[in-house]
Structures are given as structure tokens and as C-alpha cells.
Design an enzyme around this catalytic site. Structure first.
Site, short mmCIF file in Angstrom:
data_model
loop_
_atom_site.label_atom_id
_atom_site.label_comp_id
_atom_site.label_asym_id
_atom_site.label_seq_id
_atom_site.Cartn_x
_atom_site.Cartn_y
_atom_site.Cartn_z
N LYS A 22 0.83 -1.22 0.00
CA LYS A 22 0.00 0.00 0.00
C LYS A 22 0.86 1.26 0.00
O LYS A 22 0.65 2.18 -0.80
CB LYS A 22 -0.91 -0.02 1.22
CG LYS A 22 -1.61 1.31 1.53
CD LYS A 22 -2.40 1.19 2.82
CE LYS A 22 -3.05 2.53 3.20
NZ LYS A 22 -2.12 3.45 3.85
N ASN A 23 1.85 1.32 0.90
CA ASN A 23 2.62 2.55 1.05
C ASN A 23 3.51 2.83 -0.16
O ASN A 23 3.82 3.99 -0.44
CB ASN A 23 3.45 2.50 2.33
CG ASN A 23 2.57 2.59 3.57
OD1 ASN A 23 1.43 3.04 3.51
ND2 ASN A 23 3.08 2.13 4.71
N ARG A 97 -5.07 10.56 2.86
CA ARG A 97 -3.80 11.18 3.22
C ARG A 97 -2.78 11.07 2.09
O ARG A 97 -1.97 11.99 1.88
CB ARG A 97 -3.24 10.54 4.50
CG ARG A 97 -1.93 11.19 4.90
CD ARG A 97 -1.50 10.95 6.31
NE ARG A 97 -0.31 11.72 6.59
CZ ARG A 97 -0.29 13.00 6.91
NH1 ARG A 97 -1.40 13.67 7.02
NH2 ARG A 97 0.85 13.64 7.13
N ASP A 121 -5.86 7.93 8.75
CA ASP A 121 -6.03 7.39 10.10
C ASP A 121 -6.05 8.49 11.15
O ASP A 121 -5.32 9.47 11.07
CB ASP A 121 -4.87 6.43 10.45
CG ASP A 121 -4.98 5.12 9.69
OD1 ASP A 121 -6.10 4.72 9.40
OD2 ASP A 121 -3.93 4.53 9.40
N ASP A 320 4.04 0.88 11.80
CA ASP A 320 2.80 0.23 11.36
C ASP A 320 2.64 -1.18 11.91
O ASP A 320 1.54 -1.74 11.85
CB ASP A 320 2.73 0.19 9.83
CG ASP A 320 2.35 1.54 9.23
OD1 ASP A 320 1.90 2.41 10.00
OD2 ASP A 320 2.48 1.71 8.01
N MET A 342 6.05 7.62 17.46
CA MET A 342 5.72 8.54 16.38
C MET A 342 4.30 9.10 16.42
O MET A 342 4.04 10.21 15.96
CB MET A 342 5.97 7.86 15.03
CG MET A 342 7.44 7.54 14.82
SD MET A 342 7.80 6.75 13.25
CE MET A 342 7.51 8.07 12.11
#
Length: 435
Positions: A22-23, A97, A121, A320, A342
Site C-alpha cells: 500500500k505505502n 492522506r 487514520d 505500522d 511517532m
């Protein structure tokens, strides 16, 4: 709003293949805006966030040809930059995002880029300063409409290369700056750049299109600007977050699972971090095999103190996967401190696990101590709601291991990051129904 009904306590068995990352996909898809030529991307995950971005590209005028099996050809030869100033774009861009990463390519190629405050998120404040400070360093003018939460950058005379030191090693910030700099005049150096495998993939793709980026894989990137980029074909890596999710699932449900084609070279310290929880991870070619676990023993630090697992920029442990580590630790033998540095709201889902019988002490918004049950006390089924993608998959893993039938609401959050997850879990024996 969709719901999963899950019967827990069932041991699973079989093979599962991770989806495309996904990223990486969110970065790579934005890069198609840098050229008028055709770009073919393979192994694109069929998930909500990625599909939203593809729709946004289509509304910008990018031609989209679906080739089947996760392969799509894009051609941005007639981009409608005016769409960026419409109410439709403000609504569409604000729901995702990843849409922030269209700004760099649009600024580089068309001299302007706009974006509403991006969504995603709800895991705490996520700064955009790194992105826009990078564009300003390249010569862009910045403006922000506080009423509409609308950001804009413009560079009518084009961008000019420069030396910059990023205030944080932001992955999306680095990606945006790199995509802007590849068409800037002269040389750009980016120090404290993110160096995740997916950022490396973006750099390699841009180089295959004619860019000149050196230092790929390090935190110092050097970019020699070029006048234009051509087309290319690119394949997205398997999703390391999904791979970590399957490792956690296998351990928690005491299942024997083989994860296929994981790209071991790009997993970094992920396998060894799970091994610290006592999980056996076998390397079989490019596959991961997780044998059945009757228990798993958390390792202590060398001096015997409690194990701490914390997130950090690559090559540190990805934030993640901390939610997965936390839920897996609830059935380990031993204690572990989870330190989420984070994002200040990412541990707030632990109250759901405590309701299920997990022994967790939330120290503050960033730290939680988990005291494992060692399978002596099974989690109990409950009804819960998915607050974000990673907490959602963690709660799903908990439900699959729990005694009884659980209900997870707001599963659209899970669908944002995991492709057909209910179908794929049923294929290895899970009793999960979408209602």
C-alpha cells in the site's frame, strides 16, 4: 458501515500471498503525473486507499487502462490542473492522506500544486511541514487558506535545485521532495532523507524513467535535475506490513502458515523483531514458514531487563507493525514494553484488548506494558469497532484467537489497507463472514 463476524479459536493452515505494498503504491501512482508517456504499474493492491487515489488521478485527466491481475497503465498527457481548484477536488483529496504526494509531481511539471488538508487514520497529529518546507527550498511560493484548510505551492518560473536538511525523515515528505526535484534545474541534495524500501522503489522507478538520483538506500540523496521523464514499467513490492500481520496471526492462532514470495531482502529487522517474542520464523527460499506454536517465550534484554520494542525510521522497526506486536504479546510467555514514539493516539485501541481479557498497562499515550497469558487464559470474544487500519487488523487477529464469536464494526478501516481479507482468511480455514 460493514461488519465482520468472526468465530475465534480455530487453528488455520495453508499458504497466503501478500498483496502489493500500500505505502509504495501511493507514492508510485503519484509519480505517473511526472510524464506524458505511458507508465505501467504491476502488483497494485485492490484496496480502498489505492482505489481512491486512482479515481483522483482519473478525475485529473490521467488516462487509465486496466490490464487485469493488478496491472494498470497510466498516461498523464492531458492533465486538467484546473480540477485542483474545484469543490469536488477539495472533498476528494481531503478523504485520503496519500493525496498529499500529488503536489510534488504537479509542482515540478505544471508549476503549481494544491491540496486540502488530507485525511486518513486518526492516530494523532501528522505534520506536513517537511513537504512544504522542501518545496519552498526548491523555490516555490507557499500559501495556506486557514478557512478551507487548503494548501498551495506555485513556481511559475520553475524549481531550482538546492541543498536541504530535512527536519524529520518523513517517508511521504521525502517522496514528495524527490518527485519535485527530479525536474528542477540543477542539483538537489536531500540529507536526513527517508530510506525505506518503498522510497528506494520510487527512486529506482524514477531513474528508469530518465531521472538521475544517486544515494538510493541511504539518508543522503543527490538528484541531478532533468528536463523531462519518459515512461516505464514498474512492479510493486509485497506489503511488509501485511507480511508482519500474517506472522502475528499464525502465532496468536497457533497455526501453521506459509507466507509466499515475501521479498526477504526488503524486510529489514521485521523477522528478528518477531523472533524476540519467541516466534519461530523459517526462511524457505523467498517464503516465510511459521510452524504451529503451543507457546512462545519473550526474550529479555542481555542484562535481564524487560524487552522494549519501539518504532524508528528505517532501518528501524516500522511503526505500522507495533499494533501487531502488541496483540501478539498478549499470549506470549513474558512481558514486553511497547513504545510507540511517532503517533500519540495509536495505542488507544488497547482498551478493546483489555475488555477481551488481555493484561495490558497503558503507561501514557506512547507506552504500554503487555503481560502475556502464555495461552493459559484465552481472550474472550466481544463487539468492537476498528479505529484505524493497523489497530483494525490487530483486533481482527485478537478475534480470530479468542473464545466465542466476535463482531468488528467499521471494517472499512481494515479494507483501506487489506485486500479481500475475509476471502483470503477463509481460504486458510478462518470462520469469518462480512455482513
Amino acid at each position: 458501515m460493514g461488519t465482520f463476524k468472526i468465530e475465534g479459536g480455530i487453528r488455520l493452515k495453508g499458504e497466503i500471498t501478500p498483496q502489493g505494498a500500500k505505502n509504495e503504491a501511493l507514492q508510485i501512482l503519484c509519480a505517473v503525473l511526472l510524464t506524458p508517456e505511458k507508465v505501467t504499474i504491476n502488483n497494485i493492491p485492490d484496496i480502498i486507499d489505492v482505489n481512491k487515489l486512482i479515481t483522483l488521478l482519473g478525475n485529473l485527466g490521467v488516462k487509465i487502462q486496466k490490464n487485469g491481475s493488478g496491472s494498470i497503465t497510466f498516461q498523464a498527457d492531458d492533465v486538467n490542473v484546473g480540477y485542483l481548484e474545484t469543490e469536488a477536488f477539495k472533498k476528494e483529496g481531503g478523504s485520503l492522506r496519500g493525496s498529499i504526494m500529488i503536489v510534488g509531481p504537479l509542482l515540478a511539471r505544471f508549476g503549481k500544486g494544491y491540496i486540502p488538508k488530507p485525511g486518513g487514520d486518526k492516530i494523532g497529529r501528522r505534520r506536513l511541514d517537511t513537504h512544504f518546507e522542501g518545496f519552498i527550498n526548491l523555490g516555490a511560493k507557499f500559501r495556506y487558506n486557514r478557512e478551507d484548510h487548503f494548501y498551495g505551492v506555485e513556481a511559475a518560473e520553475g524549481l531550482t535545485g538546492t541543498d536541504m536538511l530535512l527536519d524529520e525523515a518523513s517517508v511521504t515528505g521525502t517522496a514528495n521532495i524527490v518527485m519535485a526535484a527530479v525536474l528542477a534545474k540543477g542539483k538537489t541534495t536531500v540529507y536526513n532523507a527517508a530510506c525505506e524500501p518503498y522510497l528506494q522503489q520510487l527512486c529506482r522507478m524514477l531513474n528508469s524513467m530518465g531521472a538521475s538520483i544517486s544515494g538510493v538506500g541511504s539518508n543522503l540523496l543527490t538528484i541531478e535535475g532533468v528536463e523531462c521523464l519518459g515512461g516505464c514499467t514498474h512492479r510493486i513490492l509485497p506489503d511488509m506490513i501485511e507480511i508482519g500481520s500474517w506472522i502475528g496471526l499464525a502465532a496468536m492462532t497457533r497455526s501453521e502458515i506459509t507466507i509466499k514470495n515475501v521479498s526477504w531482502d526488503n524486510l529489514g529487522i521485521i523477522p528478528n523483531t518477531f523472533r524476540k517474542l519467541g516466534i519461530t520464523i523459517e526462511k524457505r527460499g523467498d517464503d516465510i514458514h511459521i510452524p504451529t506454536h503451543e507457546n512462545y517465550q519473550i526474550k529479555t534484554d542481555i542484562d535481564g531487563s524487560i524487552l522494549t520494542i519501539a518504532d524508528a525510521p528505517w532501518p528501524g522497526f516500522t511503526p505500522d507493525l507495533l499494533s501487531i506486536i502488541l496483540v501478539v504479546a498478549t499470549q506470549a510467555n513474558g512481558d514486553v514494553l511497547i513504545h510507540q514514539k511517532m503517533f500519540e493516539s495509536r495505542l488507544f485501541f488497547v482498551d478493546k484488548l483489555i475488555d477481551m481479557g488481555a493484561k495490558i498497562m497503558l503507561c501514557d499515550p506512547h507506552r504500554a506494558v503487555v503481560m502475556g497469558h502464555d495461552f493459559k487464559s484465552q481472550l474472550k470474544a466481544t463487539t468492537m469497532s476498528s479505529p484505524d487500519i493497523r489497530a483494525g487488523i490487530s483486533l481482527l487477529i485478537a478475534a480470530l484467537s479468542a473464545k466465542g464469536t466476535s463482531t468488528i464494526q467499521n471494517i472499512e478501516q481494515i479494507d483501506r489497507g487489506y485486500e479481500r481479507i475475509d476471502e483470503r482468511l477463509r481460504a486458510i480455514g478462518a470462520n469469518i463472514v462480512r455482513v
